[in-house]
Design an enzyme around this catalytic site. Structure first.
Site, PDB file in Angstrom:
ATOM      1  CB  ILE A 104       6.858  -3.484  48.729  1.00  0.00           C
ATOM      2  CG1 ILE A 104       7.201  -4.178  50.054  1.00  0.00           C
ATOM      3  CG2 ILE A 104       7.076  -1.971  48.847  1.00  0.00           C
ATOM      4  CD1 ILE A 104       8.669  -4.070  50.440  1.00  0.00           C
ATOM      5  CE  LYS A 105      -0.721  -6.898  48.142  1.00  0.00           C
ATOM      6  NZ  LYS A 105      -0.822  -5.422  47.977  1.00  0.00           N
ATOM      7  NE  ARG A 106       9.674  -5.647  46.029  1.00  0.00           N
ATOM      8  CZ  ARG A 106       8.932  -4.905  45.219  1.00  0.00           C
ATOM      9  NH1 ARG A 106       7.666  -5.218  45.035  1.00  0.00           N
ATOM     10  NH2 ARG A 106       9.435  -3.858  44.595  1.00  0.00           N
TER      11      ARG A 106
END
Length: 309
Positions: A104-106
């Protein structure tokens, strides 16, 4: 969760995670046609095609690998039906015994990161009840907003015994535009690696931390230095296969016991049926082509690790 991941890797002797990152163009025509017949050429139809494609591949490979890594953007592009398909594949993979790393690379300001952490790894309170939203086992996060964007994920990981992989040095060609910039004569990714190492010491499993790192396979020389900086962090290694990473590039990511890293392949597995070496399978047997690609990847990585022991 990190203990479970390590145990599955050891049991299967396969330090591999398959990226479930399907574009609609990857899906064979017969699956698209069936989905569109039922739902029309709609977002719902696209999401159904993606789901059926994923499910067939998972059914063919789940006994060979410890984990999968669905990339959320490939589902978000299809709106709400796509996000429903994302949750559906997370659930299905967990039911098959696979560990799920949500790619998700949040990373955001503290309050926003808290919402992301709760939505993907934790539980959200609704009235008198708590609900697990997307319920992945690990997620990837972007640390470049600083500690206040990471701390909410650390908090939820402590509560839920789940894990994160923090972007340190990514495999994309332009990553160096920022990640390689020198700060006090040292590359920025090295400073991020040191921060990851400090976070990892605060959240240890048996031998490795709940806090891992993402380091691309396309930078084998850098990996040696980062492995030393982050001795307790499991390293998620993207870039194998379609992005140019080879088995021989992976040696420095691992410890001498063959642990410490898990290697991702996405397009190389999902679109194996289009590759010349697996062409005999054809679109009708795309999942079997993916299985053979996994077997070949396992053999490649095992061979490299055996030589280095």
């Amino acid at each position: 969760m990190i203990n479970r991941l390590v145990e599955k890797i050891k049991k299967m002797n396969a330090p591999i995670v398959v990226g479930l990152d399907p574009m609609l163009s990857y899906v064979p025509e017969q699956i698209q046609k069936k989905a569109f017949t039922e739902f029309g050429e709609t977002l719902e139809g696209a999401a159904e095609a993606i789901w059926q494609f994923n499910k067939a591949i998972v059914d063919a490979i789940y006994d060979l690998i410890p984990a999968v890594k669905p990339q959320i953007a490939m589902y978000e592009q299809f709106g709400v039906p796509g996000m429903t398909a994302y949750e559906k594949i997370v659930t299905y993979c967990q039911e098959k015994g696979l560990i799920v790393i949500g790619d998700i690379k949040r990373g955001d300001i503290a309050s926003t990161s808290e919402a992301y952490a709760v939505g993907h790894l934790g539980r959200v309170r609704v009235g008198s009840r708590n609900y697990a939203g997307f319920h992945e086992d690990f997620v990837t996060i972007n640390p470049y907003l600083g500690s206040d964007g990471v701390n909410p994920f650390l908090k939820v990981c402590r509560e839920e015994k789940k894990g994160i992989f923090i972007l340190v040095k990514t495999s994309n060609p332009s990553s160096g535009e920022f990640q390689d910039c020198l700060v006090n004569r040292r590359p920025l990714y090295e400073l991020v690696g040191e921060k990851v190492a400090r976070w990892s010491e605060e959240m240890m499993g048996d031998n490795y931390s709940y806090v891992g790192a993402v380091v691309g396979a396309t930078y084998p020389q850098i990996s040696m230095m980062l492995r030393k900086i982050m001795p307790k962090s499991y390293i998620l290694v993207p870039g194998y296969g379609a992005q140019g990473g080879k088995g021989k590039d992976l040696v420095n990511f691992f410890n001498k016991d063959g642990l410490g890293a898990i290697v991702n392949s996405s397009r190389g597995i999902l679109t194996a049926y289009r590759q010349e070496q697996y062409g005999a399978f054809g679109p009708e047997h795309f999942a079997q082509a993916s299985r053979q690609a996994i077997l070949d990847m396992v053999s490649d990585i095992r061979g490299v690790l055996e030589v280095t022991k």
